[in-house]
Design an enzyme around this catalytic site. Structure first.
Site, PDB file in Angstrom:
ATOM      1  N   GLU A 159       0.823  -1.215   0.000  1.00  0.00           N
ATOM      2  CA  GLU A 159       0.000   0.000   0.000  1.00  0.00           C
ATOM      3  C   GLU A 159       0.852   1.257   0.000  1.00  0.00           C
ATOM      4  O   GLU A 159       0.442   2.289  -0.512  1.00  0.00           O
ATOM      5  CB  GLU A 159      -0.944   0.023   1.217  1.00  0.00           C
ATOM      6  CG  GLU A 159      -2.174  -0.832   1.020  1.00  0.00           C
ATOM      7  CD  GLU A 159      -3.338  -0.436   1.919  1.00  0.00           C
ATOM      8  OE1 GLU A 159      -3.107   0.154   2.984  1.00  0.00           O
ATOM      9  OE2 GLU A 159      -4.481  -0.756   1.556  1.00  0.00           O
TER      10      GLU A 159
ATOM     11  N   LYS B 136     -14.389   0.341  -2.952  1.00  0.00           N
ATOM     12  CA  LYS B 136     -15.233   0.593  -1.768  1.00  0.00           C
ATOM     13  C   LYS B 136     -16.533   1.270  -2.168  1.00  0.00           C
ATOM     14  O   LYS B 136     -17.611   0.902  -1.709  1.00  0.00           O
ATOM     15  CB  LYS B 136     -14.484   1.483  -0.756  1.00  0.00           C
ATOM     16  CG  LYS B 136     -13.384   0.776   0.014  1.00  0.00           C
ATOM     17  CD  LYS B 136     -12.830   1.691   1.109  1.00  0.00           C
ATOM     18  CE  LYS B 136     -11.533   1.140   1.666  1.00  0.00           C
ATOM     19  NZ  LYS B 136     -10.890   2.046   2.632  1.00  0.00           N
TER      20      LYS B 136
ATOM     21  N   HIS C 164      10.449 -25.871   0.125  1.00  0.00           N
ATOM     22  CA  HIS C 164       9.815 -26.979  -0.589  1.00  0.00           C
ATOM     23  C   HIS C 164       8.658 -26.492  -1.453  1.00  0.00           C
ATOM     24  O   HIS C 164       7.821 -27.281  -1.871  1.00  0.00           O
ATOM     25  CB  HIS C 164       9.309 -28.023   0.410  1.00  0.00           C
ATOM     26  CG  HIS C 164      10.404 -28.674   1.188  1.00  0.00           C
ATOM     27  ND1 HIS C 164      10.843 -29.942   0.923  1.00  0.00           N
ATOM     28  CD2 HIS C 164      11.167 -28.214   2.202  1.00  0.00           C
ATOM     29  CE1 HIS C 164      11.824 -30.256   1.763  1.00  0.00           C
ATOM     30  NE2 HIS C 164      12.030 -29.223   2.547  1.00  0.00           N
TER      31      HIS C 164
END
Lengths: 433, 433
Positions: free
Chosen positions: B269, B401, B290
């Site tokens: 951000e 939003k 792994h």
């Protein structure tokens, strides 16, 4: 399983339908390769035969004796743990499923302290049967059982290859033992005993998981426009060619959080070689809208965002409220809020001219999960064919394994000597000196 | 805190000491900017004053009334949760700390079903006091308390800004309330009540966490060769300029797994804007050797690997064994194995000519954690100065939003209309039709 690639059309980077039609000619060839590999059960390709090859009855028989279980601890690492962990997290259920998939002293101590060991099943998983992390953890767990007067042989089930320490142990002590199928790299082993033992212990319908895999296997034709798995693999490849070096995997369901880890292993180890390979980034919706979305929308144009959601889920209503400006939430459900955020985020990427792909499954249940896992495996194999790389190897991880073994006195390895030669340039804060 | 940048010297991509000396001239200027910002308590820079500004006594007083607690549920999302979750995961302890940091119906239902609500503290955190996810979760939790005959006002503590729904609620019902400090973006708020309330409830030494922050703050000079935080920020920036578009953050301690998430938010951000920004990839050692190491060693040369470890940790011995070829493990400890893997992985990156940076803290305790958190914040702020971007904003997340709010009927938003216009190209497996 549905794949919607609409938001990879015309974005930057992006593809066009004409691009995809040309690419489809190569998908035909790649599909031939994959089909031949499957028919001859060649290394790696054999993984795509697991839905038919895996014997769920053998798994059920092996776990039947553990009916009185309160906890399952899978001791494994990488591909020996992530598939089982993905299924356990997705389907939940009881007995509770735990994973010792790392070497961390604090973690193993805490886990052993809190578990009712006499009611716990230990599932030890290692293809080679010699993996240092797994064997170390297993030895510690075995000792803890013995120290509590529990016969570890009554609480242990082993999934391993045809030789190695775990196989010897199973033979010597007549432990229930299942096979890591030969020709199947660990990261492709989820639809075998490797991934299914904990689910079977929890009473999940492992046949339905395999059936989900078969659903996708049956639908693999030579065209990306007909198979969602191939559509996803081909579009990911085409976008990577055009600059999408990273692929953010964002499930919108907490139960699929571990799926993103499984995906990340599959993608990274299969495709990350020869100086190329798309970097998987695991994330979680909607949370990561508050963390990563800024970067995905406004950072470098080097990403594909893969958004995944179930079309149905159990739901919870948001209570009515008289709080200022929040009345719109009252009466809606959390699921509606989550779906609205999914749709909004997808549209926000489109509005910022960034590509995303939408993967939808019916719901988070056995069959849909089998489809999703197999679908992503097939997508990854197709991507590997298109990129002309060796999808089923992982040569770059051997160096550090030898070095670590040498450092611990497990033999002479030149790699261990190089560790001492490390270039250093240290900057410290004075307080810690 | 130590930073070893030796393995970023001469790798590909990489820097030279001459590069760093030139860059140090710019670090001086950037440090001036940062110092001025701190002196004037400017937006964002104010975060670097938190170790001195935060009043631990006020936090202790606010939580004192909850002495009989068995569980803490922090309701927040993004920066309102990740800092507290990082501390909770790192330090552990009791009462157990939970986080409702997503909207997921299955998750909230399962959590509310298993918690002893009459002994649970609810910590509601939102800077604006209006965050849809947080308020929705809070309304559901509040209803669950009420349905069990519990007065939610006796179980709730609020951390919020000076206005908004949560502040109104706190004023109306005389709830204990703490401040989200003004001028501090959520992702930089860990060293305030936002991050410290759960730790205080668990009886951790929050003063020591703040002191750790001060340790690093005091050591911020104008030279990257004198401050580990600046060294890390400057080298990350210099490597990004030379092609390390991604930064894999790999703590070698499970207790620091959430720290990698916190880091990923901070980095993404703060730095992901204007078409640039280094992409954080959260990982975990040794497990991800792994999973991801193949890609880091042999994939595109677009990564820095940040390896983090404590120099001391509680340890567990690996029992002696007569298993073939495994005797070298017996008598070693899990911590030694983990350290050997850390050293081996670092050397394997160097051998593959790939850059990594090593960050070491003394141990995972309050003071070292305070140093680590503040150090990474200062590194990120320096990076932002060097990259000449607006570190403390996150404009790209607003679009979705508004769209989500519009979709839920919370007002007229043009963004919501664009959701319906989405381009689609769907490929399905026939079985799911």
């Amino acid at each position: 399983m549905n794949i919607d690639i609409g938001n990879a059309l015309g974005t930057t980077p992006g593809v066009t339908e004409a691009t995809l039609e040309r690419l489809d000619d190569r998908v035909i060839d790649a599909h031939e390769q994959i089909s031949t590999g499957r028919q001859t059960d060649s290394h790696g390709y054999a993984a795509l035969n697991l839905p038919e090859r895996t014997d769920p009855e053998a798994i059920r028989q092996a776990v039947d004796r553990f009916a009185d279980t309160e906890a399952i601890v899978t001791v494994g690492i990488g591909g020996s743990a992530l598939g089982a962990a993905t299924i356990a997290r997705a389907l939940g259920g009881s007995p509770e499923s735990y994973f010792l998939d790392n070497v961390d002293p604090a973690r193993i101590r805490r886990l052993l302290d809190r578990l009712p060991l006499e009611q716990t099943v230990i599932h030890a998983v290692s293809k080679s049967g010699t993996t240092a992390e797994t064997l170390s953890n297993f030895l510690i767990v075995k000792q803890a059982l013995t120290q509590q007067g529990i016969d570890w042989r009554d609480r242990t089930i082993v999934t391993t290859g045809s030789e190695g320490n775990l196989r010897q142990l199973a033979d010597r002590h007549d432990l229930p033992a299942l096979d890591v199928p030969s020709g199947v790299p660990g990261r492709y082993a989820v639809l075998s005993a490797v991934g299914l033992v904990p689910a079977a212990l929890q009473g999940h319908d492992i046949e339905a998981i395999l059936r989900g895999g078969s659903d996708i296997a049956t639908g693999l034709t030579g065209s990306l426009f007909e198979s969602p798995a191939y559509a996803y693999g081909a579009v990911s490849y085409a976008l990577a060619q055009r600059g999408a070096q990273a692929n953010a995997v964002v499930p919108y369901a907490e139960s699929l959080e571990t799926f993103a880890e499984w995906y990340a292993q599959l993608w990274a180890e299969s495709l990350g070689k020869d100086g190329i390979g798309q970097t998987p980034i695991r994330a979680l919706g909607a949370t990561d809208q508050h963390s990563q979305l800024q970067l995905y929308r406004a950072g470098p144009r080097d990403k594909l965002v893969t958004m995944i959601r179930p079309r149905e889920r159990p739901d919870v209503e948001i209570p009515e409220t008289d709080l200022d400006g929040l009345s719109y939430l009252g009466g809606a459900t959390l699921g509606e809020l989550l779906d609205a955020e999914f749709d909004a985020t997808e549209a926000s990427l489109e509005a910022a001219d960034r590509p995303s792909v939408r993967i939808e499954i019916d719901r988070v249940d056995e069959r849909s999960l089998g489809r999703l896992l197999y679908g992503i495996e097939a997508a990854c194999v197709l991507y590997g064919e298109l990129a002309n790389i060796e999808t089923f190897t992982q040569p770059a991880v051997e160096w550090s394994k030898r070095a670590a073994r040498g450092l611990l006195g497990g033999g002479e390895f030149s790699e261990a000597e190089q560790v001492a030669d490390k270039t250093t340039l240290v900057v410290s804060d004075s307080s810690s000196q």
